[in-house]
Design a protein around this motif. Structure first.
Motif, mmCIF file in Angstrom:
data_model
loop_
_atom_site.group_PDB
_atom_site.id
_atom_site.type_symbol
_atom_site.label_atom_id
_atom_site.label_comp_id
_atom_site.label_asym_id
_atom_site.label_seq_id
_atom_site.Cartn_x
_atom_site.Cartn_y
_atom_site.Cartn_z
ATOM 1 N N VAL A 175 -6.926 -5.525 98.422
ATOM 2 C CA VAL A 175 -6.466 -6.913 98.387
ATOM 3 C C VAL A 175 -6.494 -7.511 99.794
ATOM 4 O O VAL A 175 -6.469 -6.803 100.794
ATOM 5 N N GLY A 176 -6.509 -8.834 99.850
ATOM 6 C CA GLY A 176 -6.426 -9.540 101.125
ATOM 7 C C GLY A 176 -7.748 -9.607 101.846
ATOM 8 O O GLY A 176 -8.828 -9.560 101.255
ATOM 9 N N ASN A 177 -7.680 -9.688 103.181
ATOM 10 C CA ASN A 177 -8.884 -9.877 103.984
ATOM 11 C C ASN A 177 -9.840 -8.701 103.954
ATOM 12 O O ASN A 177 -11.007 -8.836 104.339
ATOM 13 N N VAL A 231 -11.130 -7.548 101.446
ATOM 14 C CA VAL A 231 -12.124 -7.880 100.427
ATOM 15 C C VAL A 231 -12.518 -9.343 100.459
ATOM 16 O O VAL A 231 -13.560 -9.724 99.921
ATOM 17 N N ASP A 232 -11.707 -10.213 101.075
ATOM 18 C CA ASP A 232 -11.989 -11.645 101.102
ATOM 19 C C ASP A 232 -11.660 -12.206 102.482
ATOM 20 O O ASP A 232 -10.492 -12.452 102.795
ATOM 21 N N PRO A 233 -12.669 -12.446 103.325
ATOM 22 C CA PRO A 233 -12.392 -12.935 104.680
ATOM 23 C C PRO A 233 -11.781 -14.324 104.703
ATOM 24 O O PRO A 233 -11.207 -14.732 105.713
ATOM 25 N N ARG A 234 -11.868 -15.066 103.602
ATOM 26 C CA ARG A 234 -11.318 -16.426 103.555
ATOM 27 C C ARG A 234 -9.835 -16.447 103.233
ATOM 28 O O ARG A 234 -9.183 -17.495 103.340
ATOM 29 N N ALA A 235 -9.278 -15.336 102.824
ATOM 30 C CA ALA A 235 -7.890 -15.313 102.345
ATOM 31 C C ALA A 235 -6.902 -15.545 103.482
ATOM 32 O O ALA A 235 -6.873 -14.797 104.460
ATOM 33 N N GLN A 236 -6.089 -16.604 103.344
ATOM 34 C CA GLN A 236 -4.970 -16.795 104.251
ATOM 35 C C GLN A 236 -3.827 -15.879 103.821
ATOM 36 O O GLN A 236 -3.902 -15.206 102.795
ATOM 37 N N LEU A 293 -9.112 -7.133 108.234
ATOM 38 C CA LEU A 293 -10.441 -7.100 108.842
ATOM 39 C C LEU A 293 -10.326 -7.183 110.359
ATOM 40 O O LEU A 293 -9.263 -7.435 110.911
ATOM 41 N N ARG A 294 -11.471 -6.975 111.013
ATOM 42 C CA ARG A 294 -11.560 -7.099 112.471
ATOM 43 C C ARG A 294 -12.383 -8.329 112.819
ATOM 44 O O ARG A 294 -13.445 -8.562 112.229
ATOM 45 N N ASP A 295 -11.906 -9.110 113.772
ATOM 46 C CA ASP A 295 -12.651 -10.262 114.283
ATOM 47 C C ASP A 295 -13.445 -9.822 115.504
ATOM 48 O O ASP A 295 -12.857 -9.461 116.538
ATOM 49 N N GLU A 296 -14.765 -9.845 115.398
ATOM 50 C CA GLU A 296 -15.616 -9.486 116.526
ATOM 51 C C GLU A 296 -16.040 -10.776 117.218
ATOM 52 O O GLU A 296 -16.730 -11.621 116.642
ATOM 53 N N LEU A 297 -15.613 -10.930 118.480
ATOM 54 C CA LEU A 297 -15.767 -12.185 119.205
ATOM 55 C C LEU A 297 -16.974 -12.164 120.128
ATOM 56 O O LEU A 297 -17.376 -11.104 120.622
ATOM 57 N N PRO A 298 -17.557 -13.348 120.391
ATOM 58 C CA PRO A 298 -18.666 -13.404 121.344
ATOM 59 C C PRO A 298 -18.195 -13.055 122.753
ATOM 60 O O PRO A 298 -17.027 -13.289 123.117
ATOM 61 N N ASP A 299 -19.093 -12.483 123.534
ATOM 62 C CA ASP A 299 -18.761 -12.030 124.888
ATOM 63 C C ASP A 299 -18.907 -13.205 125.863
ATOM 64 O O ASP A 299 -19.906 -13.322 126.575
ATOM 65 N N ILE A 300 -17.887 -14.037 125.890
ATOM 66 C CA ILE A 300 -17.869 -15.195 126.784
ATOM 67 C C ILE A 300 -16.640 -15.061 127.676
ATOM 68 O O ILE A 300 -15.514 -14.920 127.166
ATOM 69 N N PRO A 301 -16.809 -15.060 128.990
ATOM 70 C CA PRO A 301 -15.657 -14.907 129.885
ATOM 71 C C PRO A 301 -14.545 -15.914 129.576
ATOM 72 O O PRO A 301 -14.798 -17.108 129.410
ATOM 73 N N GLY A 302 -13.315 -15.399 129.475
ATOM 74 C CA GLY A 302 -12.161 -16.240 129.230
ATOM 75 C C GLY A 302 -11.832 -16.457 127.774
ATOM 76 O O GLY A 302 -10.752 -16.978 127.453
ATOM 77 N N LEU A 303 -12.729 -16.039 126.864
ATOM 78 C CA LEU A 303 -12.516 -16.334 125.443
ATOM 79 C C LEU A 303 -11.493 -15.399 124.808
ATOM 80 O O LEU A 303 -10.559 -15.843 124.163
ATOM 81 N N ARG A 304 -11.671 -14.111 125.003
ATOM 82 C CA ARG A 304 -10.793 -13.162 124.310
ATOM 83 C C ARG A 304 -9.328 -13.337 124.711
ATOM 84 O O ARG A 304 -8.425 -13.191 123.874
#
Length: 324
Positions: free
Chosen positions: A275-277, A279-284, A121-132
């Motif tokens: 399989v994996g993320n 279909v399941d974002p919680r999967a480690q 999956l892709r993690d879409e992050l909030p637009d906060i300076p310094g975060l990414r």
């Protein structure tokens, strides 16, 4: 992509093509190649956990760098004849005669009887300076992956998702010093009461930026100029599955837009697995590896059933009719 790569083969047809070379895809390929299936793994070498220095909660691999685990997995599947292809999949199409065409970015096309999607999956992050810039280092998501290493240190949780307050409640298990900043996710009276009861502090106001020193996070700055010193910031990203290769094939999705599979990883379209993320974002990683193995077991049994039916039809076509 580093590690053992064998993308020089002229072969274009396989029993199984695996899309994605993370823990789920590699473990599926390992089981299938050991079952003497022809397998190709297509991967672009951009794992979700690449920014993390260490992998945790994976038995026998706790504390090992994620890329080391992947390199080991690539070498293992290569020993059993699986082909590793460095590339990206553009689209999967159904063949008229059965099976699937896997079209790669750049024009190459491969054939497969079955396809396993393990593209994450892709993690879409909030637009906060310094975060990414700190994502995967001092800005993280999973308490089970990083909480122990940050135990008893000051932590900040950014309220950017409906589950952010719950994330703060969970983190209190690892540290007595947890601050929740509502940012874009204001607290309800009930949520505020639960945080107070759990000992989680609340700092009102939106975040303006994350402050670093010597390339390490050291504080969160609020819009009014206040700063919250911390060892790490926890963020609940918006997660989007990398399932575009299956678009147009009619696979069912749930109300949240994730592919529907059975416990073995079968989608609602025969011959397509996930399989994996994806279909399941919680999967480690350890969960994804198990999902890959489960899918491989079931997939190989399906292939055996197909082959038995084909062999039986051929046998009956030439076998003399039994007499009375």
């Amino acid at each position: 992509m580093t590690g053992a790569i064998n993308d020089t083969t002229d072969r274009t047809s396989y029993d199984v093509i695996v899309i994605g070379g993370g823990a789920g895809g590699l473990n599926a390929a390992l089981v299938l190649s050991r079952a003497r299936r022809s397998v190709a793994v297509i991967d672009a070498g951009e794992p979700r956990n690449a920014p993390s220095a260490h992998m945790h909660s994976f038995l026998s691999r706790d504390g090992v760098p994620p890329l080391t685990v992947l390199e080991t997995g690539r070498a293992e599947i290569s020993r059993y004849g699986a082909v590793l292809i460095n590339g990206q999949v553009d689209q999967v199409d159904a063949r008229e005669v059965g099976g699937y065409l896997v079209r790669l970015v750049g024009g190459a096309t491969l054939e497969a009887r079955h396809v396993v999607l393990a593209a994450g999956l892709r993690d879409e992050l909030p637009d906060i300076p310094g975060l990414r810039a700190q994502w995967g280092k001092d800005v993280i998501f999973c308490p089970y992956c990083h909480g122990y290493e940050l135990r008893d240190q000051p932590l900040v949780v950014l309220g950017v998702h409906p589950a952010s307050a719950g994330q703060a409640l969970l983190l209190r298990q690892w540290s007595h010093d947890v601050v929740y900043v509502p940012h874009t996710q204001p607290l309800s009276d009930e949520e505020r009461e639960r945080l107070d009861a759990r000992g989680v502090k609340v700092a009102e106001g939106p975040v303006s930026c994350l402050l670093t020193k010597d390339e390490r996070l050291h504080a969160v700055e609020l819009a009014d100029g206040r700063t919250l010193e911390c060892a790490a910031v926890f963020v609940f990203p918006r997660m989007t599955p990398n399932d575009a290769p299956f678009d147009g094939l009619g696979c069912e999705k749930d109300d949240a837009g994730w592919l529907v599979t059975d416990r073995a990883g079968r989608t609602t379209r025969p011959g397509l697995w996930a399989v994996g993320n994806v279909v399941d974002p919680r999967a480690q990683a350890v969960t994804a590896a198990g999902m890959g193995a489960a899918a491989a077991f079931a997939l190989n049994h399906d292939l055996v059933d197909e082959e038995v039916e084909q062999a039986l039809a051929a046998y009956r076509s030439v076998s003399p009719a039994s007499g009375g």
